[in-house]
Every structure is written in C-alpha cells, then in structure tokens.
Design a protein around this motif. Sequence first.
Motif, mmCIF file in Angstrom:
data_model
loop_
_atom_site.group_PDB
_atom_site.id
_atom_site.type_symbol
_atom_site.label_atom_id
_atom_site.label_comp_id
_atom_site.label_asym_id
_atom_site.label_seq_id
_atom_site.Cartn_x
_atom_site.Cartn_y
_atom_site.Cartn_z
ATOM 1 N N GLU A 65 0.819 -1.211 0.000
ATOM 2 C CA GLU A 65 0.000 0.000 0.000
ATOM 3 C C GLU A 65 0.857 1.267 0.000
ATOM 4 N N GLY A 66 0.544 2.186 -0.930
ATOM 5 C CA GLY A 66 1.241 3.460 -1.045
ATOM 6 C C GLY A 66 2.505 3.411 -1.883
ATOM 7 N N ARG A 67 2.962 2.255 -2.236
ATOM 8 C CA ARG A 67 4.193 2.095 -3.022
ATOM 9 C C ARG A 67 3.931 2.485 -4.478
ATOM 10 N N ALA A 68 4.843 3.243 -5.076
ATOM 11 C CA ALA A 68 4.722 3.666 -6.470
ATOM 12 C C ALA A 68 4.979 2.492 -7.410
ATOM 13 N N ILE A 69 4.328 2.526 -8.572
ATOM 14 C CA ILE A 69 4.526 1.487 -9.583
ATOM 15 C C ILE A 69 4.453 2.107 -10.972
ATOM 16 N N GLU A 70 5.268 1.593 -11.875
ATOM 17 C CA GLU A 70 5.228 1.956 -13.294
ATOM 18 C C GLU A 70 4.612 0.782 -14.041
ATOM 19 N N VAL A 71 3.583 1.062 -14.819
ATOM 20 C CA VAL A 71 2.852 0.032 -15.556
ATOM 21 C C VAL A 71 2.991 0.306 -17.049
ATOM 22 N N THR A 72 3.335 -0.711 -17.806
ATOM 23 C CA THR A 72 3.366 -0.614 -19.265
ATOM 24 C C THR A 72 2.427 -1.671 -19.817
ATOM 25 N N ILE A 73 1.373 -1.197 -20.496
ATOM 26 C CA ILE A 73 0.411 -2.093 -21.135
ATOM 27 C C ILE A 73 0.663 -1.997 -22.638
ATOM 28 N N LEU A 74 1.130 -3.089 -23.220
ATOM 29 C CA LEU A 74 1.435 -3.125 -24.650
ATOM 30 C C LEU A 74 0.200 -3.557 -25.439
ATOM 31 N N GLY A 75 0.017 -2.947 -26.593
ATOM 32 C CA GLY A 75 -1.045 -3.374 -27.501
ATOM 33 C C GLY A 75 -0.529 -4.503 -28.375
ATOM 34 N N SER A 76 -1.267 -5.591 -28.451
ATOM 35 C CA SER A 76 -0.803 -6.764 -29.185
ATOM 36 C C SER A 76 -1.803 -7.193 -30.253
ATOM 37 N N ARG A 77 -1.348 -7.223 -31.493
ATOM 38 C CA ARG A 77 -2.183 -7.759 -32.570
ATOM 39 C C ARG A 77 -2.235 -9.287 -32.501
ATOM 40 N N THR A 78 -1.231 -9.903 -31.889
ATOM 41 C CA THR A 78 -1.218 -11.359 -31.743
ATOM 42 C C THR A 78 -2.403 -11.814 -30.899
ATOM 43 N N ILE A 79 -2.681 -11.102 -29.810
ATOM 44 C CA ILE A 79 -3.835 -11.445 -28.977
ATOM 45 C C ILE A 79 -5.116 -11.304 -29.781
ATOM 46 N N GLU A 92 -0.915 -22.755 -25.143
ATOM 47 C CA GLU A 92 -1.740 -21.965 -24.237
ATOM 48 C C GLU A 92 -0.883 -20.918 -23.524
ATOM 49 N N PRO A 93 -1.320 -19.646 -23.551
ATOM 50 C CA PRO A 93 -0.554 -18.606 -22.850
ATOM 51 C C PRO A 93 -0.515 -18.880 -21.351
ATOM 52 N N LYS A 94 0.597 -18.558 -20.715
ATOM 53 C CA LYS A 94 0.758 -18.787 -19.279
ATOM 54 C C LYS A 94 0.447 -17.530 -18.457
ATOM 55 N N ALA A 95 0.572 -16.351 -19.075
ATOM 56 C CA ALA A 95 0.323 -15.092 -18.360
ATOM 57 C C ALA A 95 0.083 -13.971 -19.354
ATOM 58 N N LEU A 96 -0.536 -12.893 -18.866
ATOM 59 C CA LEU A 96 -0.718 -11.684 -19.671
ATOM 60 C C LEU A 96 0.414 -10.697 -19.433
ATOM 61 N N GLY A 97 1.198 -10.946 -18.403
ATOM 62 C CA GLY A 97 2.304 -10.063 -18.095
ATOM 63 C C GLY A 97 2.980 -10.462 -16.814
ATOM 64 N N GLY A 98 3.957 -9.650 -16.424
ATOM 65 C CA GLY A 98 4.716 -9.948 -15.224
ATOM 66 C C GLY A 98 4.855 -8.738 -14.319
ATOM 67 N N LEU A 99 4.662 -8.969 -13.036
ATOM 68 C CA LEU A 99 4.828 -7.940 -12.019
ATOM 69 C C LEU A 99 6.170 -8.188 -11.329
ATOM 70 N N ARG A 100 6.919 -7.126 -11.138
ATOM 71 C CA ARG A 100 8.216 -7.237 -10.466
ATOM 72 C C ARG A 100 8.295 -6.139 -9.405
ATOM 73 N N VAL A 101 8.530 -6.561 -8.169
ATOM 74 C CA VAL A 101 8.655 -5.640 -7.045
ATOM 75 C C VAL A 101 9.963 -5.981 -6.336
ATOM 76 N N SER A 106 9.033 -0.904 -8.656
ATOM 77 C CA SER A 106 7.868 -1.752 -8.892
ATOM 78 C C SER A 106 7.442 -1.521 -10.332
ATOM 79 N N LYS A 107 7.367 -2.614 -11.100
ATOM 80 C CA LYS A 107 7.014 -2.494 -12.516
ATOM 81 C C LYS A 107 6.084 -3.621 -12.917
ATOM 82 N N PHE A 108 5.205 -3.299 -13.838
ATOM 83 C CA PHE A 108 4.388 -4.322 -14.479
ATOM 84 C C PHE A 108 4.468 -4.089 -15.978
ATOM 85 N N ILE A 109 4.698 -5.167 -16.722
ATOM 86 C CA ILE A 109 4.649 -5.117 -18.182
ATOM 87 C C ILE A 109 3.702 -6.218 -18.619
#
Length: 159
Positions: A65-79, A92-101, A106-109
């Motif tokens: 809680e309160g921790r800053a995070i940078e999020v990058t949501i990529l647009g994918s034509r493959t999806i 079968e896809p295993k994930a839509l992205g990865g969170l790293r703290v 703190s980043k999510f792509i």
Amino acid sequence: MKKKARKKNSKSARREFCSYYIEILDWDLSYSLRLTGDMKNMPWPFWEHASLDITGKFLQPNVLEGRAIEVTILGSRTIVRIMEHPEECSEEPKALGGLRVRGKQSKFIGSVPLDVLHTLCFLIQAGKIKALVLSGQILYHGSAAITSICFEKDYEPED
C-alpha cells in the motif's frame, strides 16, 4: 542403514493467487509504426509498437500500500488474432504479463489486444477508469505472473 529420501514440499509447487489494486495517477500513450526493412526474422513488412504507460500507486495488498509502480500495457495484434482464431493458437498462454517488485522499483509489463488501447485512454481521460486490478500469482522472490488485467471505475477493496 539407508537414509530416507527427502520429499519436496508440495506447497512450493502450488502458487497462491492475489489481486493487486493500483490507483492510476498519470498516464501516457505512445505509438510508432515503421517498415521492417532489414529487420531479421520479420514475416511481415511492418513493425508496430503501442503502449499505455501508467504511473500509479498500490492500494492493495496492504504490504504494498502506497508504493509507487510503473505500468506498461502493450497493444498486441497477436492477442487479437488468437481471439479471432483460437484454433490457430499453438500453445496456451501462461500469463498476460509480469509484475516485479524489488528494492525501490515496482514495474508491471503486460499485453492487451491492440484494439482496446485507444478506448482505455479515452476512458481514463474521461475519468471513467481510475484503478487497475492485476490478478495472478502472489509475489515470489519479487516476481509474479499476472493472468488477469482489469480496469475499474472505482477502487473496491476486498472484504
């Protein structure tokens, strides 16, 4: 006397799931298109990049809680292609992205269908989306695979 072989902890193979609530504080959209030219291993003549970049802060879980995070949501034509032709999906896809703290970062792509990026930007700008909910594995060694991305109008804490 024979030693008994140690059994591996069965819990280590099973990962718990968690939802990460993020308040959207600021955002930006970037887009670029170019001819692939001499780019190797490209089966089509164009290269495209679109991303929704969000600056936010965690609202939940409490430990973040309160921790800053940078999020990058990529647009994918493959999806988009896989959603239109699921029979053509080879694995079968295993994930839509990865969170790293880790440390202070703190980043999510992650990825969503390219078609929805502009709509998401319009809704964020109009104040109709104020929070992002990432659901997936609980953090393990500072990383988590995310299997669900949800944009919400309001922050609704879990009971």
